[in-house]
Motif scaffolding. Structure first.
Motif, PDB file in Angstrom:
ATOM      1  N   GLN A  44       0.803  -1.211   0.000  1.00 27.83           N
ATOM      2  CA  GLN A  44       0.000   0.000   0.000  1.00 27.83           C
ATOM      3  C   GLN A  44       0.842   1.269   0.000  1.00 27.83           C
ATOM      4  O   GLN A  44       0.319   2.357  -0.210  1.00 27.83           O
ATOM      5  CB  GLN A  44      -0.958  -0.013   1.192  1.00 27.83           C
ATOM      6  N   GLN A  45       2.127   1.128   0.268  1.00 32.50           N
ATOM      7  CA  GLN A  45       3.056   2.246   0.172  1.00 32.50           C
ATOM      8  C   GLN A  45       4.440   1.639  -0.029  1.00 32.50           C
ATOM      9  O   GLN A  45       4.589   0.417  -0.133  1.00 32.50           O
ATOM     10  CB  GLN A  45       3.021   3.124   1.416  1.00 32.50           C
ATOM     11  N   VAL A  46       5.458   2.492  -0.119  1.00 29.76           N
ATOM     12  CA  VAL A  46       6.813   1.988  -0.324  1.00 29.76           C
ATOM     13  C   VAL A  46       7.647   2.288   0.922  1.00 29.76           C
ATOM     14  O   VAL A  46       8.024   3.437   1.170  1.00 29.76           O
ATOM     15  CB  VAL A  46       7.477   2.620  -1.563  1.00 29.76           C
ATOM     16  N   ALA A  61      12.012   5.835   2.376  1.00 27.68           N
ATOM     17  CA  ALA A  61      12.043   4.374   2.325  1.00 27.68           C
ATOM     18  C   ALA A  61      13.464   3.863   2.566  1.00 27.68           C
ATOM     19  O   ALA A  61      14.444   4.572   2.327  1.00 27.68           O
ATOM     20  CB  ALA A  61      11.545   3.880   0.968  1.00 27.68           C
ATOM     21  N   ARG A  62      13.551   2.627   3.019  1.00 26.51           N
ATOM     22  CA  ARG A  62      14.851   1.985   3.208  1.00 26.51           C
ATOM     23  C   ARG A  62      15.355   1.469   1.864  1.00 26.51           C
ATOM     24  O   ARG A  62      14.615   0.815   1.132  1.00 26.51           O
ATOM     25  CB  ARG A  62      14.699   0.836   4.209  1.00 26.51           C
ATOM     26  N   ALA A  68      18.206   5.990  -5.276  1.00 22.27           N
ATOM     27  CA  ALA A  68      18.602   6.738  -4.088  1.00 22.27           C
ATOM     28  C   ALA A  68      17.744   7.993  -3.918  1.00 22.27           C
ATOM     29  O   ALA A  68      17.265   8.289  -2.815  1.00 22.27           O
ATOM     30  CB  ALA A  68      20.078   7.112  -4.178  1.00 22.27           C
ATOM     31  N   VAL A  69      17.541   8.722  -5.006  1.00 23.23           N
ATOM     32  CA  VAL A  69      16.703   9.925  -4.945  1.00 23.23           C
ATOM     33  C   VAL A  69      15.278   9.563  -4.547  1.00 23.23           C
ATOM     34  O   VAL A  69      14.656  10.228  -3.707  1.00 23.23           O
ATOM     35  CB  VAL A  69      16.716  10.664  -6.303  1.00 23.23           C
ATOM     36  N   LEU A  70      14.753   8.498  -5.152  1.00 20.67           N
ATOM     37  CA  LEU A  70      13.386   8.091  -4.861  1.00 20.67           C
ATOM     38  C   LEU A  70      13.243   7.619  -3.418  1.00 20.67           C
ATOM     39  O   LEU A  70      12.252   7.941  -2.747  1.00 20.67           O
ATOM     40  CB  LEU A  70      12.959   6.986  -5.833  1.00 20.67           C
ATOM     41  N   ALA A  71      14.215   6.860  -2.932  1.00 28.11           N
ATOM     42  CA  ALA A  71      14.158   6.369  -1.546  1.00 28.11           C
ATOM     43  C   ALA A  71      14.123   7.525  -0.557  1.00 28.11           C
ATOM     44  O   ALA A  71      13.389   7.495   0.438  1.00 28.11           O
ATOM     45  CB  ALA A  71      15.358   5.462  -1.267  1.00 28.11           C
ATOM     46  N   GLU A 115      21.383   5.481   4.287  1.00 27.84           N
ATOM     47  CA  GLU A 115      21.679   4.175   4.874  1.00 27.84           C
ATOM     48  C   GLU A 115      21.205   3.073   3.936  1.00 27.84           C
ATOM     49  O   GLU A 115      20.088   3.121   3.416  1.00 27.84           O
ATOM     50  CB  GLU A 115      20.986   4.042   6.231  1.00 27.84           C
ATOM     51  N   VAL A 116      22.057   2.083   3.719  1.00 24.68           N
ATOM     52  CA  VAL A 116      21.774   1.020   2.752  1.00 24.68           C
ATOM     53  C   VAL A 116      22.033  -0.335   3.390  1.00 24.68           C
ATOM     54  O   VAL A 116      23.048  -0.530   4.069  1.00 24.68           O
ATOM     55  CB  VAL A 116      22.662   1.158   1.489  1.00 24.68           C
TER      56      VAL A 116
END
Length: 267
Positions: free
Chosen positions: A131-133, A162-163, A154-157, A206-207
């Motif tokens: 339902q979401q990211v 998001a993680r 990375a930009v989208l996260a 953080e990855v």
């Protein structure tokens, strides 16, 4: 990315991508609109009336709809998806056995034409589980091609809060049996751990990472089977013709079978 544009047609399946597009736009804090491309100008009015009625029936009546005439759906949507201010969502549905048919020829054509990621919902997409990211999982394989997705991811996260996770599959059918399990574990994780540190340093993000084993497509799909609120991101060669049967088969198989939305980029 200021607008999420959802490509719809007269199929019920395309409304699945409409639901995902609305949720993604809400999480990003941007507007969402629906778009449909018809081949002739004469079809615009009738198509618009039909699609508006369908959107209203499924409680999408607050979403703006644009119907445009263009001789090529693939060219129009591919150019639209290449714009930095727009993210395009599409339904990917097809049939076996030809890999391109796993996601549909129109969808594959748009992916080939776009210079930015396309957000796809395959036939197994489960909107209740996603339902979401919260997790953006990026598939990498040690190649420069697969890593082309990382700057976009990375930009989208960051925008989604998001993680970011890196996934690599070790294809056990092509790897020599190890003589030392410990040494193999170290060598397998070296690439991902090093890449994670590089992305953390370059993107201030953080990855984490995970190594999978087995057939690439099957391993990724199985890993995602019980996931929630996840988006997968991967690159594809996306070539047409016979070369695509091998080059794009893994990404197409994953899109077709994955329960979550998949962002696909052809660098």
């Amino acid at each position: 990315m200021d607008t999420i544009v959802v490509a719809i047609d007269d199929s019920t399946d395309s409304l699945k991508s409409m639901e995902f597009g609305r949720r993604l736009a809400s999480q990003l804090g941007v507007e969402v609109k629906a778009i449909s491309v018809v081949p002739e100008q004469e079809a615009v009015t009738s198509c618009s009336a039909m699609l508006k009625a369908r959107l209203e029936a499924h409680r999408f009546d607050n979403i703006a709809l644009e119907v445009v005439a263009n001789h090529s759906v693939k060219d129009y949507l591919g150019e639209l998806a290449s714009r930095e201010d727009i993210g395009v969502c599409m339904m990917a549905y097809g049939r076996r056995p030809v890999p391109e048919m796993l996601i549909g020829s129109v969808t594959a054509g748009v992916v080939r034409r776009s210079r930015r990621p396309i957000f796809l919902c395959g036939p197994r997409y489960n909107g209740r589980a996603h339902q979401q990211v919260d997790v953006l999982a990026v598939c990498v394989d040690g190649s420069a091609l697969s890593e082309k997705m990382l700057p976009y991811a990375a930009v989208l996260a960051k925008r989604l809060s998001a993680r970011l996770q890196l996934l690599q599959v070790i294809d056990t059918s092509t790897v020599r049996k190890p003589t030392s399990l410990d040494h193999t574990d170290v060598s397998e994780s070296a690439y991902l751990s090093g890449l994670a540190r590089r992305v953390e340093s370059e993107q201030a993000l953080e990855v984490d990472w995970e190594v999978l084993h087995g057939d690439p497509a099957d391993s990724i799909v199985n890993y995602l089977a019980d996931s929630h609120n996840t988006m997968l991101a991967m690159t594809t060669h996306g070539r047409s013709g016979l070369s695509q049967v091998v080059a794009g088969s893994v990404s197409h198989e994953v899109v077709h079978e994955a329960p979550c939305p998949v962002a696909v980029l052809r660098p």
